[in-house]
Design an enzyme around this catalytic site. Structure first.
Site: not given
Lengths: 324, 704
Positions: B212, B439-440, B595, B598, B668, B670-671
């Site tokens: 994070f 990182i996941g 994607i 999914p 992107g 993740g954010e």
């Protein structure tokens, strides 16, 4: 964490003897609280007396009393069918406590012996009159949103964190202990000391005195509720909590008990609020009067003034839930 | 059939749930020793003395290091983006409470911790200031004007795995098993700090328990562990305690925001001015991670938006990025848009549509790279937005006020050069490697999918390895850049290997493909096929030729890559008496390009929503203004959402490839998935109660 010795007691007398023989001894049961103290340097016992082998886990029902062994786990009591049926305020207070994992480990006696979550207390490198008398209380002029509005002093405005103790206080329960001088019985409310000029004395138990059971009176109140207001829906201590017991005839309150959590250094019996209910019809005006009476004399600080209003509202909610 | 786009289960799942995944603190080493930190208890001042005698007398203690005896680092601090501009343990200055002042090393972690508690440090304290200054004025609204002051609190990352470093020297070569989100940056910074060639530094990070943003930079405890290991001549492991994670690798800065919006009668924006004033440190005074860029391009505004970041120097550590760095700015803009919708009497979603733009700030069209209108439309339909009653406080359910709110989500995606290696072996399988991090986000799972399609293999034939600087270099796993950057590198390396294999086959007289034009060869499920249907497998081809094919692929983009978009809709229930807020349901639709998987995408979406719920309702680090110290450095005082705080989540992706982002059409994720959620919740709370909470988190006391 400092090095310490460890002993496993075989029965209550053995536990008391082991602890009494070492001034730096502490009992450990579930360990969910004591290990925090050790890790955070809040206490550094020379000897841990493990009481988990003691045969103190039973729930014993008599005609007018439930006797809960001090080593019964929170989850065992919370899910006991008879407790849920006959003492729902106890079951609900327990289920509102901690997390499932913690409740599976934590004992009833240990729950009552929790210490305040005040962050100034919980950080051993900060000033705190509980840990170091005379070092000062940064909460008075600091971040005191979670701190006491009732029962505090200019030395300490800690809040006791146990939900169970609030329910037990409303029920006028009794703690049974065993010490070097023998057994004694203490009302749950009297178990805790208000800080006054001696904030470092948190409770009335002597060194080596072990809680062996809690006795809960049965039957006088057919209605109850436990309301807990918190910042997170689970695994969080109360901003304000309320245990209410009611005996009613129609809408008339024959008798009432109210205990508050999250607002005082001990579970706070709101006797003036009870007086405002007793013999009255449970309408809006009565509910409001009870809430008003409960917070009379409150001493709010910079960030916890909302607790005055929140206590009133939580009492309203609890009374509505209990009255149905 | 394409492997990309299939809901393949996480490759790293079994190792993680069975405990066999080796994290940075899990590596077993001969002669391992353990470190423990001592931290400053004053907020600003000088260390006047250190008495380590009691600590040194503890059995098992090998050394107590401080600025008095720790060797001086050879290189100067390697500031942003690698790290921060200050090394503790190098001089007597204390810049913030919790700064490291001593490092104890011992045979066991218990001995080290015990001894650390016995180190006596004396200070000459100086007055300090830690809280951001608030403007005197309040918020105001007029018919077409919103002028508001918002604030967002100090927050911490609270990864499940606390940062850990194990340093091992072999001669002049250093290996760091480190919870590293950016192995390449950390390697550069460590090499520079210790004046070593980069090749002599190896970082290993096969697994991370969350990051994070807090594991992205080269933080001082990493250098210290390496130098102490060299000093004691043994491997040293340092695992930060939970409390130490609050003062060792940055935080989201406390910030005060102002925003002024003006519009015409229809709600079309005429002007937008937004500022953020955020905590910064004395040694990185100009740093402000709380980005406002999106406010400059999200909507059509008649005049150029005026945006300003104003770091305020305070006695705190250098802040860090915290997922998503553009989150606070988005919360403020999207809350102010909601405010504007009410003063105009325009539906909040309709207001966004009226201000939609299909052009970049420079005037060029997004073309196929922006499906935000689809997000609005699909999200509104899934949520049932049309059933919403416009007026605040218009719905009650039991003892609860019910409200619905929405917000636009937007976040930049970055990219950076990346390389991947593909090795096709005679057994017909492939090994793909890149020095990236998991990182996941699903990298272990999605990158083999990319390689599998490039190679034309069946799922399961590709093994993917990451987390080692011995592998081809890859950038930080932050800025939503991994699928864009590493994904394209993996794709190219796979395509190169495929091309070589085809070339080998068509030139091989023993192959059924001999003489076929390479352009006519198809590969399916690991089988190379001629137009006439004849063919052979990779295994037959490569084993017969006893060949291993090894190729690399590169992604060369660098900097801002693209933007991802989304629309978030929530319904909240607010206890009318107690002010407690519960998110009752949440629909979020995102446009993140194509994607890859999914399942992992949904996992990202769920994580983002939970993250946003915490941002809106529970998370903040309490900082005492008098003591200058953090009061809630633990998961008991700092409240992350529990299961009970999270409703069933409806997460959806529009899933259109973006040909402008990279070779795969991915952007992107993740954010952006953590963006928009806080404003949607705050807007729903306003709709439920009529109370606008401009100071996060929205706790019960603010709604009484």
């Amino acid at each position: 964490m400092k090095p310490f010795s460890y002993a496993r007691a075989t029965d209550p007398a053995d536990a008391v003897a082991l602890a009494a023989g070492e001034p730096g001894a502490a009992f450990v049961a579930g360990g969910t609280e004591l290990t925090n103290w050790l890790r955070d340097g809040l206490s550094s016992p020379a000897l841990l007396v493990d009481v988990n082998d003691l045969a103190l886990t039973e729930l014993a029902w008599s005609r007018d009393t439930l006797r809960i062994g001090a080593l019964a786990r929170m989850s065992d009591v919370a899910r006991d069918r008879s407790v849920r049926l006959r003492l729902p305020v106890v079951a609900n207070a327990l289920l509102a406590s901690a997390s499932g994992q913690v409740r599976n480990m934590a004992s009833i006696g240990g729950n009552l012996m929790q210490r305040t979550r005040c962050w100034y207390f919980r950080d051993a490198t900060m000033p705190c009159n509980v840990r170091e008398p005379g070092s000062g209380c940064p909460a008075l002029d600091g971040e005191n949103r979670w701190h006491a509005i009732l029962g505090g002093s200019e030395r300490c405005i800690r809040v006791h964190p146990s939900d169970l103790a609030v329910a037990l206080t409303a029920l006028e329960s009794t703690v049974v202990t065993l010490g070097t001088g023998g057994s004694r019985r203490i009302g749950v409310e009297e178990l805790y000391r208000l800080p006054g000029d001696t904030p470092q004395i948190e409770h009335v138990l002597g060194h080596g005195e072990l809680i062996t059971a809690v006795e809960v009176p049965l039957g006088a109140f057919e209605r109850s509720s436990y309301v807990k207001v918190r910042d997170r829906r689970s695994f969080e201590f109360a901003l304000v909590s309320v245990a209410v017991l009611l005996r009613m005839r129609g809408r008339e309150v024959l008798d009432a008990r109210i205990a508050l959590g999250g607002v005082a250094p001990r579970p706070w019996r709101a006797r003036a609020a009870e007086d405002a209910l007793r013999g009255r019809r449970l309408d809006e005006a009565t509910v409001e009067a009870a809430g008003e009476a409960a917070v009379a004399g409150a001493v709010p600080r910079e960030h916890n003034g909302f607790k005055v209003e929140l206590t009133r509202r939580a009492i309203t909610k609890a009374l509505r839930e209990a009255a149905g | 059939m394409s492997t990309i786009g299939r809901p393949l289960a996480r490759v790293d799942g079994p190792a993680k749930v069975t405990g066999t995944a080796r994290y940075a603190a899990d590596v077993h080493l001969e002669g391992l020793t353990h470190g423990a930190l001592v931290r400053a208890t004053v907020t600003r001042g000088r260390i006047t003395g250190i008495d380590a005698s009691a600590a040194e007398a503890v059995p098992g203690v090998l050394g107590v290091f401080s600025h008095l005896n720790l060797p001086r680092y050879a290189g100067a601090p390697h500031p942003f983006p690698w790290g921060k501009s200050h090394y503790p343990l190098q001089d007597d200055r204390v810049h913030y409470a919790g700064q490291h002042v001593a490092f104890v090393v011992a045979e066991t972690p218990e001995q080290a911790r015990h001894a650390a508690g016995l180190v006596r440090v004396d200070y000459a304290a100086e007055p300090a200031s830690v809280r951001v200054t608030r403007p005197d004025r309040g918020s105001a609204a007029a018919e077409h004007v919103i002028d508001a002051v918002y604030s967002t609190p100090m927050q911490h990352h609270n990864t499940m795995e606390p940062s850990a470093t194990t340093a091992v020297w072999d001669g002049d070569e250093l290996t760091l098993y480190d919870a590293a989100q950016s192995m390449s940056w950390i390697r550069q910074a460590v090499a520079a700090t210790l004046a070593m060639p980069e090749e002599k530094v190896r970082i290993v990070a096969p697994y991370l328990g969350g990051a994070f943003g807090c594991k992205g930079l080269a933080w001082p405890h990493v250098f210290a562990t390496a130098v102490v290991a060299r000093a004691v001549g043994r491997p040293v492991r340092l695992v930060l305690t939970r409390a130490q994670t609050y003062t060792s690798h940055g935080h989201r800065a406390e910030a005060v925001h102002t925003i002024r919006l003006t519009s015409d009668v229809d709600g079309r924006l005429r002007s937008l001015a937004q500022t953020v004033t955020s905590q910064s440190s004395s040694y990185d005074p100009a740093l402000c991670y709380e980005g406002l860029d999106a406010s400059g391009y999200l909507y059509t505004v008649a005049t150029e938006p005026e945006l300003a970041q104003r770091p305020q120097v305070l006695d705190v550590d250098t802040p860090a990025a915290l997922r998503p760095p553009e989150g606070p700015g988005n919360f403020v803009l999207e809350s102010a848009m909601d405010e504007l919708s009410y003063v105009l009497g325009v539906d909040p979603l309709e207001l966004r549509r009226r201000n939609h733009t299909d052009r970049h700030p420079d005037g060029t069209p997004y073309g196929t790279g922006k499906y935000l209108l689809d997000c609005y439309e699909q999200g509104a339909r899934r949520f049932g937005w049309h059933r919403r009653k416009p007026a605040p406080r218009s719905t009650r359910r039991g003892g609860f006020l019910v409200g619905q709110g929405m917000a636009t989500a937007v976040h930049a995606s970055y990219s950076a050069p990346a390389r991947a290696l593909t090795r096709l072996t005679p057994d017909g399988r492939a090994l793909v490697r890149s020095g990236t991090q998991e990182i996941g986000g699903g990298t272990y799972t999605t990158m083999p999918q990319v390689a599998t399609d490039a190679l034309g293999m069946a799922p399961g034939a590709v093994r993917f390895e990451l987390g080692d600087t011995w592998f081809p270099p890859a950038p930080t796993t932050s800025g939503s850049m991994t699928s864009i950057s590493v994904g394209e590198a993996v794709h190219h390396s796979g395509m190169a290997a495929r091309t070589q294999a085809i070339a080998l086959a068509v030139a091989d007289p023993a192959s059924p493909l001999h003489g076929v034009s390479p352009a006519d060869v198809r590969i399916q499920d690991g089988r190379l096929l001629a137009p006439n249907g004849r063919g052979e497998t990779y295994r037959q081809l490569l084993s017969r030729n006893d060949r291993t094919i090894e190729t690399t692929g590169d992604f060369t983009g660098d900097g801002l890559n693209s933007h991802s978009w989304g629309a978030v809709f929530t319904e909240v229930e607010v206890d009318e008496l107690t002010g407690e807020v519960r998110v009752a349901r949440l629909t979020a639709v995102f446009d993140c390009g194509r994607i890859l998987n999914p399942l992992t995408a949904r996992a990202q979406g769920i994580g983002g929503a939970v993250w946003g719920i915490g941002f809106a309702l529970t998370e903040h680090t309490l900082l005492d203004r008098n003591l200058g110290r953090i009061l809630t450095p633990n998961l008991s005082g700092y409240l992350v959402p529990t299961e009970a705080d999270v409703p069933t989540l409806d997460i959806h992706f529009v899933n259109h490839p973006d040909p402008t982002s990279n070779a795969l059409g991915v952007r992107g994720m993740g954010e952006v998935v953590a963006t928009g959620i806080p404003a949607a919740i705050g807007n729903a709370v306003f709709h439920a109660t009529g109370v606008r909470v401009r100071d996060l988190p929205i706790t019960p006391d603010k709604l009484l």
